[in-house]
Design a protein around this motif. Structure first.
Motif, PDB file in Angstrom:
ATOM      1  N   ASP A 186      -3.642  29.222   4.721  1.00  0.00           N
ATOM      2  CA  ASP A 186      -2.993  29.158   3.740  1.00  0.00           C
ATOM      3  C   ASP A 186      -1.429  28.550   4.089  1.00  0.00           C
ATOM      4  OD1 ASP A 186      -5.024  29.465   2.118  1.00  0.00           O
ATOM      5  OD2 ASP A 186      -4.706  31.724   1.702  1.00  0.00           O
ATOM      6  N   ASP A 187      -1.044  29.381   5.226  1.00  0.00           N
ATOM      7  CA  ASP A 187       0.292  28.969   5.501  1.00  0.00           C
ATOM      8  C   ASP A 187       0.504  27.406   6.316  1.00  0.00           C
ATOM      9  OD1 ASP A 187       1.632  31.292   4.955  1.00  0.00           O
ATOM     10  OD2 ASP A 187       1.345  32.198   6.771  1.00  0.00           O
ATOM     11  N   LEU A 188      -0.780  27.172   7.061  1.00  0.00           N
ATOM     12  CA  LEU A 188      -0.646  25.764   7.644  1.00  0.00           C
ATOM     13  C   LEU A 188      -0.700  24.789   6.540  1.00  0.00           C
ATOM     14  CD1 LEU A 188      -0.933  23.679   9.951  1.00  0.00           C
ATOM     15  CD2 LEU A 188      -3.396  24.570   9.846  1.00  0.00           C
ATOM     16  N   VAL A 189      -1.745  25.020   5.538  1.00  0.00           N
ATOM     17  CA  VAL A 189      -1.674  24.049   4.405  1.00  0.00           C
ATOM     18  C   VAL A 189      -0.407  23.791   3.781  1.00  0.00           C
ATOM     19  CG1 VAL A 189      -2.954  23.717   2.146  1.00  0.00           C
ATOM     20  CG2 VAL A 189      -4.353  24.486   3.989  1.00  0.00           C
ATOM     21  N   GLN A 190       0.104  24.729   3.420  1.00  0.00           N
ATOM     22  CA  GLN A 190       1.566  24.791   2.836  1.00  0.00           C
ATOM     23  C   GLN A 190       2.695  24.178   3.587  1.00  0.00           C
ATOM     24  OE1 GLN A 190       3.151  28.644   1.548  1.00  0.00           O
ATOM     25  NE2 GLN A 190       4.168  27.657  -0.346  1.00  0.00           N
ATOM     26  N   SER A 191       2.493  24.516   4.789  1.00  0.00           N
ATOM     27  CA  SER A 191       3.708  23.898   5.796  1.00  0.00           C
ATOM     28  C   SER A 191       3.354  22.199   5.854  1.00  0.00           C
ATOM     29  CB  SER A 191       3.369  24.483   7.209  1.00  0.00           C
ATOM     30  OG  SER A 191       3.708  25.837   7.269  1.00  0.00           O
ATOM     31  N   LEU A 192       2.105  21.832   6.045  1.00  0.00           N
ATOM     32  CA  LEU A 192       1.694  20.490   5.944  1.00  0.00           C
ATOM     33  C   LEU A 192       2.279  19.923   4.491  1.00  0.00           C
ATOM     34  CD1 LEU A 192      -2.143  20.528   7.098  1.00  0.00           C
ATOM     35  CD2 LEU A 192       0.013  19.443   8.405  1.00  0.00           C
ATOM     36  N   GLY A 193       2.083  20.504   3.529  1.00  0.00           N
ATOM     37  CA  GLY A 193       2.393  20.057   2.079  1.00  0.00           C
ATOM     38  C   GLY A 193       4.084  19.952   2.190  1.00  0.00           C
ATOM     39  N   LEU A 194       4.724  20.890   2.772  1.00  0.00           N
ATOM     40  CA  LEU A 194       6.232  20.603   3.078  1.00  0.00           C
ATOM     41  C   LEU A 194       6.408  19.477   3.735  1.00  0.00           C
ATOM     42  CD1 LEU A 194       9.254  21.723   2.598  1.00  0.00           C
ATOM     43  CD2 LEU A 194       8.759  23.287   4.974  1.00  0.00           C
ATOM     44  N   ALA A 195       5.906  19.232   4.833  1.00  0.00           N
ATOM     45  CA  ALA A 195       6.342  18.088   5.942  1.00  0.00           C
ATOM     46  C   ALA A 195       5.937  16.824   5.156  1.00  0.00           C
ATOM     47  CB  ALA A 195       5.694  18.228   7.024  1.00  0.00           C
ATOM     48  N   ALA A 250       0.799  -1.231  -0.004  1.00  0.00           N
ATOM     49  CA  ALA A 250      -0.155  -0.168   0.008  1.00  0.00           C
ATOM     50  C   ALA A 250       1.002   1.319  -0.255  1.00  0.00           C
ATOM     51  CB  ALA A 250      -0.853   0.076   1.214  1.00  0.00           C
ATOM     52  N   ALA A 251       1.990   1.270   0.934  1.00  0.00           N
ATOM     53  CA  ALA A 251       2.836   2.381   0.796  1.00  0.00           C
ATOM     54  C   ALA A 251       3.453   2.480  -0.596  1.00  0.00           C
ATOM     55  CB  ALA A 251       3.842   2.302   1.824  1.00  0.00           C
ATOM     56  N   SER A 252       3.962   1.317  -1.107  1.00  0.00           N
ATOM     57  CA  SER A 252       4.269   1.459  -2.511  1.00  0.00           C
ATOM     58  C   SER A 252       3.384   2.313  -3.420  1.00  0.00           C
ATOM     59  CB  SER A 252       4.788   0.335  -2.954  1.00  0.00           C
ATOM     60  OG  SER A 252       5.775  -0.615  -2.148  1.00  0.00           O
ATOM     61  N   LEU A 253       2.247   1.953  -3.444  1.00  0.00           N
ATOM     62  CA  LEU A 253       1.476   2.261  -4.281  1.00  0.00           C
ATOM     63  C   LEU A 253       0.864   4.026  -3.971  1.00  0.00           C
ATOM     64  CD1 LEU A 253      -1.312  -0.190  -4.630  1.00  0.00           C
ATOM     65  CD2 LEU A 253       0.202   0.141  -6.319  1.00  0.00           C
ATOM     66  N   LEU A 254       1.118   4.453  -2.607  1.00  0.00           N
ATOM     67  CA  LEU A 254       0.909   5.721  -2.370  1.00  0.00           C
ATOM     68  C   LEU A 254       1.737   6.741  -2.721  1.00  0.00           C
ATOM     69  CD1 LEU A 254      -0.830   7.465  -0.605  1.00  0.00           C
ATOM     70  CD2 LEU A 254       0.303   6.585   1.494  1.00  0.00           C
ATOM     71  N   ILE A 255       3.152   6.172  -2.882  1.00  0.00           N
ATOM     72  CA  ILE A 255       4.307   7.388  -3.191  1.00  0.00           C
ATOM     73  C   ILE A 255       4.118   8.368  -4.160  1.00  0.00           C
ATOM     74  CG2 ILE A 255       6.969   7.398  -4.104  1.00  0.00           C
ATOM     75  CD1 ILE A 255       6.484   6.705  -0.945  1.00  0.00           C
ATOM     76  N   VAL A 256       3.894   7.810  -5.382  1.00  0.00           N
ATOM     77  CA  VAL A 256       3.797   8.648  -6.491  1.00  0.00           C
ATOM     78  C   VAL A 256       2.352   9.638  -6.517  1.00  0.00           C
ATOM     79  CG1 VAL A 256       3.371   9.157  -9.044  1.00  0.00           C
ATOM     80  CG2 VAL A 256       5.174   7.263  -7.972  1.00  0.00           C
ATOM     81  N   PRO A 257       1.147   9.185  -6.029  1.00  0.00           N
ATOM     82  CA  PRO A 257       0.162  10.147  -6.025  1.00  0.00           C
ATOM     83  C   PRO A 257       0.356  11.189  -4.685  1.00  0.00           C
ATOM     84  CG  PRO A 257      -0.437   7.888  -6.111  1.00  0.00           C
ATOM     85  CD  PRO A 257       0.747   7.897  -6.217  1.00  0.00           C
ATOM     86  N   SER A 258       0.872  10.414  -3.808  1.00  0.00           N
ATOM     87  CA  SER A 258       0.898  11.400  -2.623  1.00  0.00           C
ATOM     88  C   SER A 258       1.984  12.510  -2.724  1.00  0.00           C
ATOM     89  CB  SER A 258       1.247  10.632  -1.364  1.00  0.00           C
ATOM     90  OG  SER A 258       1.409  11.312  -0.155  1.00  0.00           O
ATOM     91  N   LEU A 259       3.105  11.991  -3.347  1.00  0.00           N
ATOM     92  CA  LEU A 259       4.114  13.019  -3.650  1.00  0.00           C
ATOM     93  C   LEU A 259       3.887  13.903  -4.575  1.00  0.00           C
ATOM     94  CD1 LEU A 259       7.052  13.603  -2.939  1.00  0.00           C
ATOM     95  CD2 LEU A 259       7.938  12.190  -5.052  1.00  0.00           C
ATOM     96  N   LEU A 260       2.985  13.641  -5.675  1.00  0.00           N
ATOM     97  CA  LEU A 260       2.686  14.896  -6.632  1.00  0.00           C
ATOM     98  C   LEU A 260       1.570  15.670  -5.892  1.00  0.00           C
ATOM     99  CD1 LEU A 260       2.498  13.000 -10.205  1.00  0.00           C
ATOM    100  CD2 LEU A 260       4.275  14.644  -9.098  1.00  0.00           C
ATOM    101  N   THR A 261       0.482  15.165  -5.386  1.00  0.00           N
ATOM    102  CA  THR A 261      -0.142  16.090  -4.646  1.00  0.00           C
ATOM    103  C   THR A 261       0.214  16.974  -3.479  1.00  0.00           C
ATOM    104  OG1 THR A 261      -0.711  14.169  -3.275  1.00  0.00           O
ATOM    105  CG2 THR A 261      -2.141  14.532  -5.233  1.00  0.00           C
ATOM    106  N   ASN A 262       1.375  16.262  -2.994  1.00  0.00           N
ATOM    107  CA  ASN A 262       2.039  17.156  -1.812  1.00  0.00           C
ATOM    108  C   ASN A 262       2.893  18.521  -2.556  1.00  0.00           C
ATOM    109  OD1 ASN A 262       1.005  15.738   0.383  1.00  0.00           O
ATOM    110  ND2 ASN A 262       2.453  14.459   0.080  1.00  0.00           N
ATOM    111  N   PHE A 263       3.389  18.166  -3.791  1.00  0.00           N
ATOM    112  CA  PHE A 263       4.084  19.102  -4.396  1.00  0.00           C
ATOM    113  C   PHE A 263       2.951  20.161  -4.970  1.00  0.00           C
ATOM    114  CE2 PHE A 263       8.562  19.017  -5.707  1.00  0.00           C
ATOM    115  CZ  PHE A 263       8.921  17.687  -5.245  1.00  0.00           C
ATOM    116  N   TRP A 264       1.994  19.950  -5.520  1.00  0.00           N
ATOM    117  CA  TRP A 264       1.079  20.642  -5.733  1.00  0.00           C
ATOM    118  C   TRP A 264       0.561  21.635  -4.393  1.00  0.00           C
ATOM    119  CZ3 TRP A 264      -4.299  18.972  -8.475  1.00  0.00           C
ATOM    120  CH2 TRP A 264      -5.019  19.967  -8.697  1.00  0.00           C
ATOM    121  N   GLN A 265       0.313  21.037  -3.529  1.00  0.00           N
ATOM    122  CA  GLN A 265      -0.146  21.694  -2.034  1.00  0.00           C
ATOM    123  C   GLN A 265       0.953  22.550  -1.696  1.00  0.00           C
ATOM    124  OE1 GLN A 265      -1.510  19.272   0.819  1.00  0.00           O
ATOM    125  NE2 GLN A 265      -1.102  20.533   2.369  1.00  0.00           N
ATOM    126  N   LEU A 266       2.241  22.291  -2.167  1.00  0.00           N
ATOM    127  CA  LEU A 266       3.414  22.963  -1.180  1.00  0.00           C
ATOM    128  C   LEU A 266       3.597  24.225  -2.161  1.00  0.00           C
ATOM    129  CD1 LEU A 266       6.085  23.534   0.197  1.00  0.00           C
ATOM    130  CD2 LEU A 266       7.239  21.771  -1.049  1.00  0.00           C
TER     131      LEU A 266
END
Length: 246
Positions: free
Chosen positions: A160-169, A40-56
Motif C-alpha cells: 500500500d505504501d508503494l502504491v501511494q508513493s507511486l501516486g505521489l511521484a 497525446a500528453a495534453s489529453l493525458l493530463i486531466v485523467p492521469s492527474l485525477l486518478t493519481n490524486f485518487w491513488q495518493l
C-alpha cells in the motif's frame, strides 16, 4: 477516433486500478499511434492527474509521505524545468522513439528483475538524482516511468505504501507536465476539452473496476502480461520510428 480514445483510457485506467501504475505508459503508447506525442500528453493530463490524486489520497498519511520523499519531489520539479533532454515541444526530436525505448526497457526489467537491491539506506542522495532524471524524461516523453518506478520499488516499501508513493511521484510529475505544456504550446495542435472528458470518464470507471478485481486474479500472471505488452508496444513504436526515418 473517439471510440479509440475511450477504449485506451478505459484499459489504462483498469490496469492502474489493479497494479497502481500503467495509465500514462499505456495511454501515451497507444494514443501516439493516431496522434503526436504532444497532443497525446495534453489529453493525458486531466485523467492521469485525477486518478493519481485518487491513488495518493485513498490511504491517507500524505504528509508523512511528503516528508520522506520531499527531495524526490524537488528533483522532479527541477528536472521538468531544466531538462537535459529535448522536450515534447521540439518537433524535430523523435520523442516517440525515446518513449518506446522506455516502455520496452521497463517491460524487460519487470519480466526479469526478480530481487531488487534494497536502496533505502542511500535514499538521501538517490532521491534528488532519480527525481531529476524522472522530471527531465517526463517533459521529453509525457511519462514518468524510468528511473522513478524501479527506484521506489527498490526501497522495499509495503504494498500500500508503494502504491501511494507511486501516486505521489505521478501527481507531482503530472502537475509539472501540465505546466510545461501550458508554457510551451505547439501552435498547430488544437486542445479540446471534449476530448479530455472523453478520456477522463472511461479512465475513472476503468480504475474503479481495476481496484475491484485487484484481489480476484493472480497478480503475478497479470503483471507478466502487462510487462510483455509494454515490450511489444515499445518495440512497435521503435520500429515505426525507424520506418519513418528510412
Amino acid at each position: 477516433m473517439a471510440g479509440f480514445i475511450i477504449g485506451v483510457f478505459a484499459l489504462a485506467g483498469m490496469i492502474k486500478g489493479m497494479i497502481g501504475l500503467g495509465l500514462p505508459a499505456i495511454s501515451m503508447g497507444l494514443l501516439t499511434i493516431v496522434m503526436s506525442p504532444f497532443q497525446a500528453a495534453s489529453l493525458l493530463i486531466v485523467p492521469s492527474l485525477l486518478t493519481n490524486f485518487w491513488q495518493l489520497f485513498a490511504e491517507g498519511r500524505v504528509i508523512r509521505l511528503i516528508k520522506r520523499f520531499w527531495s524526490l519531489i524537488l528533483g522532479i520539479v527541477v528536472g521538468s524545468i531544466w531538462s537535459i533532454f529535448p522536450t515534447l515541444s521540439d518537433t524535430q526530436f523523435p520523442s516517440e522513439a525515446l518513449l518506446g525505448s522506455m516502455l520496452a526497457l521497463y517491460g524487460i526489467y519487470g519480466l526479469f528483475a526478480k530481487n531488487l537491491p534494497n536502496l533505502s539506506r542511500h535514499q538521501h542522495w538517490l532521491s534528488p538524482l532519480v527525481g531529476y532524471l524522472g522530471g527531465a524524461l517526463t517533459v521529453s516523453t509525457g511519462v514518468v516511468l524510468i528511473p522513478v518506478v524501479p527506484y521506489l520499488q527498490s526501497l522495499q516499501l509495503q504494498r500500500d505504501d508503494l502504491v501511494q508513493s507511486l501516486g505521489l511521484a505521478f501527481t507531482v510529475s503530472n502537475v509539472c507536465l501540465a505546466a510545461f505544456l501550458y508554457f510551451n504550446p505547439v501552435e498547430h495542435i488544437q486542445f479540446s476539452y471534449q476530448m479530455v472528458l472523453m478520456g477522463l470518464i472511461p479512465a475513472l470507471i476503468g480504475m474503479w473496476l481495476g481496484a475491484k478485481i485487484r484481489y480476484r486474479i493472480s497478480e503475478v500472471r497479470f503483471r507478466r502480461l502487462f510487462f510483455m505488452g509494454l515490450i511489444a508496444l515499445g518495440g512497435y513504436m521503435l520500429l515505426r520510428t525507424v520506418v519513418k526515418l528510412i
